[in-house]
Design an enzyme around this catalytic site. Structure first.
Site, PDB file in Angstrom:
ATOM      1  N   ASP A  33     -23.497  48.241  50.767  1.00 10.99           N
ATOM      2  CA  ASP A  33     -22.361  48.757  50.002  1.00 10.99           C
ATOM      3  C   ASP A  33     -22.159  50.215  50.410  1.00 10.99           C
ATOM      4  OD1 ASP A  33     -20.362  49.231  48.205  1.00 10.99           O
ATOM      5  OD2 ASP A  33     -21.680  49.331  46.439  1.00 10.99           O
TER       6      ASP A  33
ATOM      7  N   ASP B 192     -15.369  35.084  46.343  1.00  8.42           N
ATOM      8  CA  ASP B 192     -14.054  35.740  46.286  1.00  8.42           C
ATOM      9  C   ASP B 192     -13.020  34.770  45.715  1.00  8.42           C
ATOM     10  OD1 ASP B 192     -11.939  37.435  46.610  1.00  8.42           O
ATOM     11  OD2 ASP B 192     -11.797  37.192  48.791  1.00  8.42           O
TER      12      ASP B 192
ATOM     13  N   ASP C  78      -8.953  38.310  47.242  1.00 11.49           N
ATOM     14  CA  ASP C  78      -8.492  39.665  47.570  1.00 11.49           C
ATOM     15  C   ASP C  78      -9.365  40.360  48.620  1.00 11.49           C
ATOM     16  OD1 ASP C  78     -10.753  40.132  46.115  1.00 11.49           O
ATOM     17  OD2 ASP C  78      -9.852  41.590  44.740  1.00 11.49           O
TER      18      ASP C  78
ATOM     19  N   ASP D 199     -77.405  48.946  35.035  1.00 12.66           N
ATOM     20  CA  ASP D 199     -76.144  49.639  35.290  1.00 12.66           C
ATOM     21  C   ASP D 199     -76.258  50.206  36.700  1.00 12.66           C
ATOM     22  OD1 ASP D 199     -75.700  49.123  32.637  1.00 12.66           O
ATOM     23  OD2 ASP D 199     -75.177  51.178  32.093  1.00 12.66           O
TER      24      ASP D 199
ATOM     25  N   HIS E 130     -83.714  45.820  33.418  1.00 14.72           N
ATOM     26  CA  HIS E 130     -83.958  44.648  32.577  1.00 14.72           C
ATOM     27  C   HIS E 130     -84.157  43.409  33.450  1.00 14.72           C
ATOM     28  CE1 HIS E 130     -82.504  46.615  28.716  1.00 14.72           C
ATOM     29  NE2 HIS E 130     -82.190  47.496  29.647  1.00 14.72           N
TER      30      HIS E 130
ATOM     31  N   SER F  49     -82.291  55.662  41.786  1.00 14.13           N
ATOM     32  CA  SER F  49     -83.163  54.749  42.517  1.00 14.13           C
ATOM     33  C   SER F  49     -82.528  53.373  42.623  1.00 14.13           C
ATOM     34  CB  SER F  49     -84.536  54.670  41.862  1.00 14.13           C
ATOM     35  OG  SER F  49     -85.469  54.137  42.785  1.00 14.13           O
TER      36      SER F  49
END
Length: 666
Positions: free
Chosen positions: A208, A244, A248, A464, A520, A608
């Site tokens: 456009d 169209d 037009d 962890d 653990h 560690s």
């Protein structure tokens, strides 16, 4: 139907050559390609079942006080995007023109306040926790993170409204995460049908040329040629004529977009992406449409955040820090390339499914490279540095057990303020009389829930840590451990090793200083024996582990517990000493029966590693852990998360309904 603006351009368009129109269209596509570079729009193949939608994230406004300019980052999974920098008196607004000043008025916004937004692919089993980080700029060094928030996009998606606006608290990165501001964020989602229609609108807007919202046939013809599809060329007149309706010579973008979307469902019109040139049709239509939608993200007319970053920390680096990285001849990437070229350690957070950067001092990185990544460095170690490391560790251990060391606790918490959460700790900070007491701190019982506690055939993460998991020893040598002499026999020693462990599964839990340092048991069983093996105290940082000049895991001091189990056979639990680790302490004794999740011991000051060795073919490790490890990418886990299931029970699962429930986590 049409307006005069498009009609009036027709005579001029006819006078222009085909090549002239192609040049104009090419420039538009080239501009999109230039801005798209590094935006992270590429994606792996996705099925309709996995496709949740495409989410548009936009920041409407933010309210904070800044001394300097600021910007924001949005992170999702392994992608991070950064806004441009805004002045301190304004609030950034993505996808809108209006800006709001601190005074609440709406004066004309300075040019440096730009509107920005980003579209991201959302997968059912993929990342869905978006993090928004706000940084205050400092051009001379790293920028400062001043606030952040996280939001679960699945929660937003589950609501009835198609568009949601959330006002979120921005939290201070320092404990106790006090509110330092707020941010208004908009979220909107597209399903495949909406995605297809929106894409058609965006691609039509590219041709456009006079931006009046309507297209002439010559403009539409330019677009069809860019598609590179013979079928599309044969259909162009038919499609344009259908739109169209009053004849037009011009049609609205909306009407033509609907027709294109319907036609695309019947027969593909686009053979290659007009932006990046990728050939389409090798996948299914859903993946082609996702590619086109993300590739044309910049074609919306809105400002798009800068992409190509892995973490918000990387996106925030100032020029001085970037220069220091360049001087180190380092790279910032996933994986470690044998450790020698890594500027930063990136890990994948399993909980948020997002890349995060591990905090490590640059001077320490340089010294470790010099020591562990060169023959000269290792020759220094061989000629006396081993004893020096031993003496340093012992001296530091004594210092951290002194009453005077307690003053280091607040500094330590501040250093790791966004990775260490005092709300999880069992006792308040005043309880700890020495630094080491704090270092081996206990957590509240609810802080680390154990996955399927009643199911002994499901193993859990032992600490962890940053985890690497491998089906076999061969895989660990191929993807991670580069020491030329590493072997399971060398790791376990003659008093523990048996042929059952040969080429067994290997899980490495690397604990950083900021981690909870109690470990653990990952499986339920009886402790058969303890074995202590003397050795060195090399660092367990990946830079050393990835060194081809030393063998950290087979040369370091280590204490081993052998756990005899029903579901996994014998499991060797190896606690490895390292630089600055004063001691390894086991809290259980030979003959004890332990249930998975029970505390087994702790490391005193320092980081560690724990290595769990399973007998060959007894465990099916979780697929996400294996996939990350194959990329040399550590996974950030917490104790109690699932690790894998017993292969013994899987064989007879049809006849064991209770075990099936355990494996499914019910």
């Amino acid at each position: 139907m049409g307006h005069g603006s498009s009609k009036s351009t027709l005579p001029d368009s006819k006078k222009k050559s085909e090549s002239s129109r192609s040049v104009r269209l090419g420039r538009r596509f080239h501009g999109l390609l230039r801005h798209r570079s590094g935006s992270g729009s590429s994606h792996s193949h996705i099925t309709l079942e996995d496709f949740t939608g495409i989410v548009l994230i936009g920041l409407i406004s933010a309210e904070m006080k800044f001394k300097d300019k600021w910007f924001a980052c949005v992170s999702l999974g392994e992608r991070t995007f950064r806004t441009s920098t805004s002045d301190q008196v304004c609030c950034i607004e993505w996808g809108r023109d209006k800006m709001v000043s601190e005074l609440g008025t709406t004066p004309p916004c300075p040019s440096r306040c730009t509107g920005e937004e980003k579209k991201l692919l959302l997968e059912r089993n993929g990342s869905h926790i978006a993090r928004i980080s706000v940084f205050e700029t400092n051009k001379m060094s790293k920028n400062n993170l001043v606030g952040y928030c996280e939001i679960d996009l699945f929660d937003i998606l589950s609501r009835d409204s198609d568009t949601e606006i959330e006002v979120l608290d921005l939290l201070d990165v320092s404990p106790p995460n006090s509110v330092v501001g707020s941010i208004s964020v908009s979220f909107s989602f597209e399903d495949p049908v909406v995605t297809e229609r929106n894409f058609a609108r965006r691609i039509l807007s590219i041709v456009d040329y006079n931006d009046d919202g309507e297209l002439s046939f010559s403009e539409f013809d330019d677009l069809i040629k860019a598609f590179g599809n013979r079928f599309a060329s044969s259909k162009k007149k038919e499609l344009f004529k259908a739109a169209d309706k009053n004849g037009d010579g011009v049609v609205s973008i909306e009407e033509l977009a609907d027709l294109l979307a319907i036609q695309q469902e019947k027969e593909a019109l686009i053979s290659s992406c007009p932006v990046c040139g990728e050939i389409l049709g090798n996948s299914d239509r859903l993946n082609d449409m996702i590619h086109l939608t993300l590739c044309f993200d910049e074609g919306t007319g809105n400002q798009i955040m800068t992409g190509g970053f892995l973490t918000d920390k990387q996106a925030s680096y100032g020029w001085l820090f970037k220069m220091s990285e360049w001087v180190r001849f380092s790279s910032y990437d996933i994986g470690l390339n044998s450790g020698s070229s890594a500027a930063s350690i990136l890990v994948f957070d399993r909980k948020t499914k997002r890349l995060v950067e591990e905090l490590i001092d640059g001077k320490i990185v340089l010294s470790m490279r010099a020591l562990y990544q060169s023959k000269i460095g290792l020759s220094i170690i061989d000629t006396g540095a081993k004893e020096i490391l031993q003496n340093i560790s012992e001296k530091q251990g004594r210092r951290m057990n002194s009453v005077a060391s307690a003053k280091e606790i607040p500094k330590f918490i501040e250093l790791f303020k966004d990775q260490l959460y005092m709300s999880e700790v069992k006792y308040p900070i005043e309880h700890f009389k020495t630094f080491n007491e704090f270092f081996i701190r206990e957590l509240k019982p609810s802080a680390r829930p154990i996955a399927s506690l009643e199911c002994d055939d499901l193993a859990i993460c032992a600490a962890d840590s940053r985890l690497m998991a491998f089906k076999s020893t061969e895989d660990s040598l191929r993807f991670w451990i580069k020491g030329r002499k590493f072997s399971i026999e060398g790791l376990l020693g003659k008093d523990v090793y048996s042929s059952a462990f040969t080429n067994g599964s290997l899980v490495i839990f690397r604990l950083a200083p900021q981690d909870y340092h109690r470990f653990h048991v990952p499986v339920s069983g009886t402790i058969e024996k303890f074995v202590s093996i003397p050795g060195c105290l090399y660092t367990v940082n990946p830079i050393a582990v990835n060194s081809k000049y030393c063998n950290v895991f087979t040369e370091n001091k280590r204490d081993i517990a052998v756990i005899s189990t029903v579901d996994f056979g014998k499991v060797a639990f190896v606690a490895i000493g390292a630089t600055m680790v004063g001691s390894i302490t086991f809290s259980r004794k030979k003959g004890d029966y332990v249930q998975k999740g029970d505390e087994l011991g702790y490391f005193s000051f320092g980081g560690s590693t724990v290595i769990c060795v399973f007998e060959k073919d007894v465990i099916s490790i979780d697929e996400d852990l294996l996939q990350n490890s194959e990329r040399s990418l550590e996974t950030l886990v917490t104790m109690g998360m699932t690790l894998g299931v017993s292969r013994k029970k899987r064989v007879g699962i049809a006849s064991l309904p209770k075990v099936e429930h355990c494996i499914l986590g019910e």
